[in-house]
Design a protein around this motif. Structure first.
Motif, PDB file in Angstrom:
ATOM      1  N   LEU A 233      -0.050 -10.463   4.844  1.00 17.68           N
ATOM      2  CA  LEU A 233       0.998  -9.460   5.034  1.00 17.68           C
ATOM      3  C   LEU A 233       1.462  -8.911   3.695  1.00 17.68           C
ATOM      4  N   ALA A 234       1.510  -9.762   2.678  1.00 15.60           N
ATOM      5  CA  ALA A 234       1.888  -9.267   1.352  1.00 15.60           C
ATOM      6  C   ALA A 234       0.867  -8.251   0.848  1.00 15.60           C
ATOM      7  N   ALA A 235      -0.413  -8.471   1.154  1.00 15.26           N
ATOM      8  CA  ALA A 235      -1.443  -7.523   0.727  1.00 15.26           C
ATOM      9  C   ALA A 235      -1.275  -6.183   1.424  1.00 15.26           C
ATOM     10  N   ILE A 236      -0.935  -6.209   2.715  1.00 12.67           N
ATOM     11  CA  ILE A 236      -0.699  -4.950   3.430  1.00 12.67           C
ATOM     12  C   ILE A 236       0.490  -4.223   2.818  1.00 12.67           C
ATOM     13  N   MET A 237       1.540  -4.966   2.506  1.00 14.57           N
ATOM     14  CA  MET A 237       2.707  -4.348   1.881  1.00 14.57           C
ATOM     15  C   MET A 237       2.354  -3.750   0.529  1.00 14.57           C
ATOM     16  N   THR A 238       1.510  -4.468  -0.217  1.00 15.67           N
ATOM     17  CA  THR A 238       1.070  -3.954  -1.519  1.00 15.67           C
ATOM     18  C   THR A 238       0.428  -2.589  -1.367  1.00 15.67           C
ATOM     19  N   LEU A 239      -0.462  -2.467  -0.375  1.00 17.46           N
ATOM     20  CA  LEU A 239      -1.169  -1.200  -0.191  1.00 17.46           C
ATOM     21  C   LEU A 239      -0.214  -0.069   0.131  1.00 17.46           C
ATOM     22  N   LEU A 240       0.889  -0.388   0.816  1.00 16.69           N
ATOM     23  CA  LEU A 240       1.789   0.676   1.253  1.00 16.69           C
ATOM     24  C   LEU A 240       2.933   0.934   0.289  1.00 16.69           C
ATOM     25  N   GLN A 285      14.982   6.546  -8.876  1.00 15.61           N
ATOM     26  CA  GLN A 285      15.518   5.338  -8.248  1.00 15.61           C
ATOM     27  C   GLN A 285      14.947   5.154  -6.852  1.00 15.61           C
ATOM     28  N   HIS A 286      14.863   6.247  -6.089  1.00 16.06           N
ATOM     29  CA  HIS A 286      14.285   6.132  -4.741  1.00 16.06           C
ATOM     30  C   HIS A 286      12.827   5.709  -4.809  1.00 16.06           C
ATOM     31  N   LEU A 287      12.062   6.382  -5.677  1.00 18.24           N
ATOM     32  CA  LEU A 287      10.640   6.027  -5.776  1.00 18.24           C
ATOM     33  C   LEU A 287      10.473   4.601  -6.240  1.00 18.24           C
ATOM     34  N   PHE A 288      11.224   4.212  -7.281  1.00 18.99           N
ATOM     35  CA  PHE A 288      11.066   2.873  -7.831  1.00 18.99           C
ATOM     36  C   PHE A 288      11.442   1.807  -6.819  1.00 18.99           C
ATOM     37  N   TRP A 289      12.558   1.984  -6.158  1.00 17.15           N
ATOM     38  CA  TRP A 289      13.003   0.941  -5.245  1.00 17.15           C
ATOM     39  C   TRP A 289      12.242   0.952  -3.940  1.00 17.15           C
ATOM     40  N   TYR A 290      11.687   2.096  -3.565  1.00 19.63           N
ATOM     41  CA  TYR A 290      10.807   2.086  -2.385  1.00 19.63           C
ATOM     42  C   TYR A 290       9.627   1.158  -2.652  1.00 19.63           C
ATOM     43  N   PHE A 291       9.199   1.100  -3.911  1.00 22.07           N
ATOM     44  CA  PHE A 291       8.221   0.094  -4.320  1.00 22.07           C
ATOM     45  C   PHE A 291       8.901  -1.244  -4.552  1.00 22.07           C
ATOM     46  N   GLY A 292      10.032  -1.195  -5.267  1.00 23.93           N
ATOM     47  CA  GLY A 292      10.624  -2.415  -5.812  1.00 23.93           C
ATOM     48  C   GLY A 292      11.077  -3.422  -4.783  1.00 23.93           C
ATOM     49  N   HIS A 293      11.629  -2.912  -3.662  1.00 21.98           N
ATOM     50  CA  HIS A 293      12.063  -3.917  -2.713  1.00 21.98           C
ATOM     51  C   HIS A 293      10.894  -4.591  -1.985  1.00 21.98           C
ATOM     52  N   PRO A 294       9.952  -3.813  -1.405  1.00 21.43           N
ATOM     53  CA  PRO A 294       8.782  -4.504  -0.860  1.00 21.43           C
ATOM     54  C   PRO A 294       8.115  -5.412  -1.883  1.00 21.43           C
ATOM     55  N   VAL A 334       7.845  -5.637   7.670  1.00 17.94           N
ATOM     56  CA  VAL A 334       8.178  -4.300   8.160  1.00 17.94           C
ATOM     57  C   VAL A 334       9.558  -3.874   7.677  1.00 17.94           C
ATOM     58  N   LEU A 335      10.542  -4.754   7.838  1.00 23.96           N
ATOM     59  CA  LEU A 335      11.907  -4.389   7.477  1.00 23.96           C
ATOM     60  C   LEU A 335      12.066  -4.147   5.982  1.00 23.96           C
TER      61      LEU A 335
ATOM     62  N   LEU B  69      -7.747   2.247   2.491  1.00 25.20           N
ATOM     63  CA  LEU B  69      -7.602   3.053   1.286  1.00 25.20           C
ATOM     64  C   LEU B  69      -6.915   4.372   1.610  1.00 25.20           C
ATOM     65  N   LEU B  70      -7.300   4.973   2.744  1.00 22.89           N
ATOM     66  CA  LEU B  70      -6.665   6.237   3.120  1.00 22.89           C
ATOM     67  C   LEU B  70      -5.180   6.048   3.400  1.00 22.89           C
ATOM     68  N   ALA B  71      -4.822   4.871   3.935  1.00 17.40           N
ATOM     69  CA  ALA B  71      -3.394   4.600   4.145  1.00 17.40           C
ATOM     70  C   ALA B  71      -2.657   4.575   2.819  1.00 17.40           C
ATOM     71  N   THR B  72      -3.258   3.929   1.838  1.00 17.36           N
ATOM     72  CA  THR B  72      -2.635   3.871   0.508  1.00 17.36           C
ATOM     73  C   THR B  72      -2.506   5.268  -0.081  1.00 17.36           C
TER      74      THR B  72
END
Lengths: 616, 234
Positions: A233-240, A285-294, A334-335, B69-72
């Motif tokens: 799940l952490a890997a999926i979060m990383t991708l997103l 701040q929005h961009l960073f924290w959209y990454f930063g919290h996940p 997800v949350l 990859l496309l999702a990313t």
């Protein structure tokens, strides 16, 4: 499958022949025995074997952790003994602070948990021979390595590394002379981050596809150990989540180097109106924290999975509520994407945003609490083996609970108002990331060290390491919570100009600094233990912790290239079948065929009446 | 040696026996006959080695990897598009006339996707003759798209619409640069596809690489159409 009583003989057979005869139905990435790499370079440097890559990630990440720790010592020198050490002055204080944070979170924790633990354990726990894309795996390590080199080069460029805080907020991070390292340091940092994100994306693709596609026969998703669930799940979060930082980093790099104004508003610097205008610091701040919290959940989810496996193995009990544990991990994942602006409560945004994000932040505490209860219920009346991994796992539960509770304070927009940017925040995130994540991580290292090296880490040193870290970490970070209540701000070089800060804060800071160095000494002891035991430690049994996990069923330890020998294992049960028999080994590995278990041995009560259950 | 062996034994109980008994530690018993979990020890409830969840997803692994990859990549473009849409709605937004060549470039990309789709269809139908020209056309048109974008940049900067001029131009260069970089990545994939087509060749049964290249290409076209519309409207 015919109803068969599983007897002791079956168990021993499963242990001696760890995998049943079975045809490889999956894409054969390694024909056993024919893939032995040749030269030193292809075996140990440019290896495509996930175990070698995992060790490369782990060693690099631990070295970076040492660097991050040394940087924290610089901070504590100044905070404990203000102005006493010439080596620390305002500029490099902020640089040390920034680099300490970025190195620890990104280059140490994320790399070690996903790149180190993920790479090593996923194929072994799933019965696969390697990752889905071994070449991509190797490339992901070397891109990470290059990102580390770029980061370290940034220490030596004119102006030094960035001192804008690990959050790199513009405009201070990019305007000339507004903070240390705006000349070149910030650019090297952003370039390094971009490379790291590329590496993490490559790795994430590998982990997710491997978990979905390369599980061995019988390994359903709900038979995977929670370690794999956490990393998956952490890997999926990383991708997103990482793309948000990538985009932000590109834009910040352009603001720094190309004169754009994505984030720079109309601003005067040192009294002079700058030519830049049109940007908004809030966008960063929005961009960073959209990454930063996940990102912080990317760090904690694998640790939660690891702790679940440690607690169950060393309590000789299945993890309580496996299904709920899986769903809690999914819910947290997800949350974690809808709570980011709790880092921005005081940024001046619409108060109704604070209302929404407070709710979502408090909601995300619920699955975390469920997991905590389940760990405790796993321990409850378990046959506790207070081994070093178990101590660290229990230490994780303690520090995660306390640190998590402090997060509830900060999650409330109203209470965050006086606490934001104080030491309360520093205490909170160190307790959950710097302490509990490390506790789980150390527990995992002690637990799987015999698997990786075939030797045991010294348990006495391990216990010293644990107690010094556990007590010491509370000694360091609990006082910070009180400093925060008193209003002591974070990221300050000195406090002597502020009348509202009492002199007792200075005393507290001395205490914290001394505690830091004691804990630091314990980490050095750990490093020495690691280095020494890897080559001279006592040889371990094949499965010293009597764990039911599949990773302990390889034909040799350390596992050979291709992991499983001629035949892949076949899985028939989940990895938590403990306390099944009263004599001998009390567990069933995942490969033992299913069947009703004979309750033919005396119960533990009889044993107690006869004068105590074996003292061992 | 004796002490070290004790380290490895599981019975390393740190608590005295009476304390363990008082706390009733170790008293949990695995319930006989299965504990209700379907994947537990009870053979009757063992789901065996088949069934949903014990196997891989019914798609080729590399297709799964491409969709991830496309999702990313979608997340990255979503971030930029969101920032762009919000920013362009502010009152101080200075729009500028977009170079006409962008329409030509869009046409090139559409044709490029069409060519790759044609290549894919021809292999599926077993018509090997049309594969190579279509595949080659797809790659060349994609490369021409990138050159056309660079030409658009040139035209703009010559008329004073540089990267730094104002947020509107900055976003334009950013969006087209990131998209163009991904098209270049697609060209790398195209080179590998071309070499496979020339080497072992694609057949109607075995053309996954070509399919994936086409999927990626169409994805980038879709992204470009969205960007082009937003750039044109802003």
């Amino acid at each position: 499958m015919a109803d068969q009583t599983v007897t002791r003989g079956d168990v021993e057979q499963a242990r001696d022949e760890p995998h049943a005869a079975h045809q490889e139905g999956h894409e054969p990435h390694h024909v056993p025995g024919s893939h032995e790499p040749g030269s030193f370079w292809s075996r140990y440097v440019f290896s495509q074997d996930h175990k070698v890559i995992a060790l490369q990630y782990s060693i690099t990440a631990l070295l970076m952790g040492g660097l991050g720790m040394a940087l924290s010592w610089m901070l504590r020198l100044q905070l404990g003994f203000p102005g006493s050490f010439e080596v620390v002055h305002p500029a490099n204080y902020y640089q040390a602070l920034t680099q300490h944070g970025m190195i620890m979170i990104v280059y140490t924790l994320t790399a070690l948990l996903l790149g180190g633990f993920g790479n090593y354990l996923i194929p072994l726990m799933l019965g696969a021979r390697d990752m889905a894309y071994p070449f991509l795996n190797m490339a992901s390590y070397w891109v990470y390595f290059i990102s580390v080199v770029v980061l370290l080069v940034g220490f030596a460029v004119p102006g030094g590394p960035s001192g804008a805080g690990w959050t790199l907020y513009p405009p201070l991070s990019v305007l000339p002379n507004a903070s240390p390292g705006t000349e070149w340091g910030i650019r090297f940092m952003l370039l390094s981050l971009a490379l790291f994100i590329a590496s993490a994306t490559m790795g994430g693709l590998n982990y997710v596809t491997t978990v979905l596609q390369l599980r061995t026969r019988g390994m359903t998703l709900m038979r995977m150990p929670l370690t794999v669930w956490g990393i998956f799940l952490a890997a999926i979060m990383t991708l997103l989540a990482f793309p948000a930082l990538f985009v932000g980093a590109v834009m910040l790099l352009l603001d720094s180097a190309a004169g754009t104004s994505f984030f720079i508003p109309r601003v005067a610097l040192f009294g002079e109106q700058l030519a830049r205008e049109g940007g908004n610091p809030l966008l960063w701040q929005h961009l960073f924290w959209y990454f930063g919290h996940p990102e912080v959940y990317v760090v904690i989810l694998p640790v939660m999975g690891i702790v679940s496996d440690l607690v169950s193995t060393h309590s000789r009990k299945p993890i309580f509520g496996y299904r709920m544990m899986v769903w809690s991990l999914i819910t947290i994942a997800v949350l974690s994407f809808v709570v980011w602006a709790h880092h921005m409560y005081t940024s001046g945004m619409n108060p109704y945003f604070g209302f929404f994000f407070t709710i979502s932040t408090l909601v995300i505490a619920i699955p975390s609490a469920i997991k905590t209860y389940n760990w405790l219920l796993t321990l409850w009346r378990g046959n506790l083996q207070l081994t070093v991994p178990m101590l660290f796992a229990i230490g994780f539960i303690s520090t995660f609970a306390i640190g998590g509770l402090t997060g509830l304070f900060l999650g409330n927009a109203l209470i965050d108002a006086p606490l934001h940017d104080t030491y309360f925040v520093v205490g909170h995130f160190h307790l959950v990331m710097g302490v509990s994540a490390l506790m789980g991580l150390f527990g995992g290292i002690y637990h799987w060290f015999p698997k990786v090296t075939g030797r045991m880490l010294n348990a006495t040193l391990g216990k010293i390491h644990f107690w010094a870290s556990f007590v010491g970490a509370y000694a360091i970070f609990t006082p910070m919570l009180f400093l925060g209540f008193a209003g002591v701000p974070r990221r300050y070089y000195a406090f002597d100009l502020y009348q509202f800060i009492p002199p007792s804060a200075d005393t507290v800071n001395v205490f914290i600094s001394v505690a830091t160095w004691v804990v630091g000494a314990a980490q050095i002891l750990f490093a020495a233990n690691l280095a020494w035991s890897a080559f001279r430690g006592p040889r371990a049994e094949r499965n010293p912790w009597k764990s039911a996990g599949l990773e302990w069923q390889t034909p040799t330890t350390p596992p050979p290239h291709g992991n499983w020998g001629a035949e892949l294992p076949e899985v028939h049960r989940w990895p938590y079948d403990y306390s099944l028999f009263d004599e001998g080994d009390d567990y069933l590995p995942q490969t033992v065929p299913a069947g009703p278990v004979a309750a033919s041995t005396p119960s533990i009560h009889d044993g107690a009446q006869k004068g105590g259950h074996g003292a061992g | 040696m004796a002490r070290r062996r004790a380290d490895t034994e599981l019975a390393e109980k740190a608590l005295p026996v009476r304390l363990r008994a008082a706390l009733r530690l170790g008293e949990w018993r695995a319930p006989g006959g299965g504990n209700g979990w379907r994947n537990g020890r009870d053979g009757r409830r063992d789901s065996g080695v088949g069934g949903f969840g014990s196997q891989a997803l019914p798609v080729p692994t590399s297709q799964l990897a491409l969709w991830l990859l496309l999702a990313t990549v979608t997340m990255a473009f979503s971030m930029m598009v969101t920032a762009y849409v919000v920013r362009s709605g502010l009152p101080d937004w200075q729009s500028f006339p977009k170079p006409r060549i962008l329409w030509l470039n869009t046409g090139l990309l559409v044709l490029s996707s069409a060519a790759l789709e044609r290549a894919k269809r021809s292999v599926e139908l077993g018509d090997a003759k049309r594969l190579r020209p279509s595949l080659m056309a797809g790659g060349i048109l994609g490369a021409l798209f990138v050159l056309g974008q660079l030409a658009a940049w040139r035209l703009m900067s010559q008329s004073g619409l540089t990267l730094q001029a104002n947020p509107s131009t900055s976003f334009f260069y950013l969006l087209t640069a990131v998209h163009g970089a991904h098209v270049l990545g697609g060209l790398v994939a195209w080179v590998r596809t071309w070499r496979t087509a020339r080497g072992r060749g694609y057949t109607s049964d075995d053309h996954l690489g070509l399919d994936l290249c086409a999927v990626y290409w169409h994805f980038l076209l879709l992204v470009w159409l969205v960007l082009f519309a937003l750039i044109g409207l802003a």
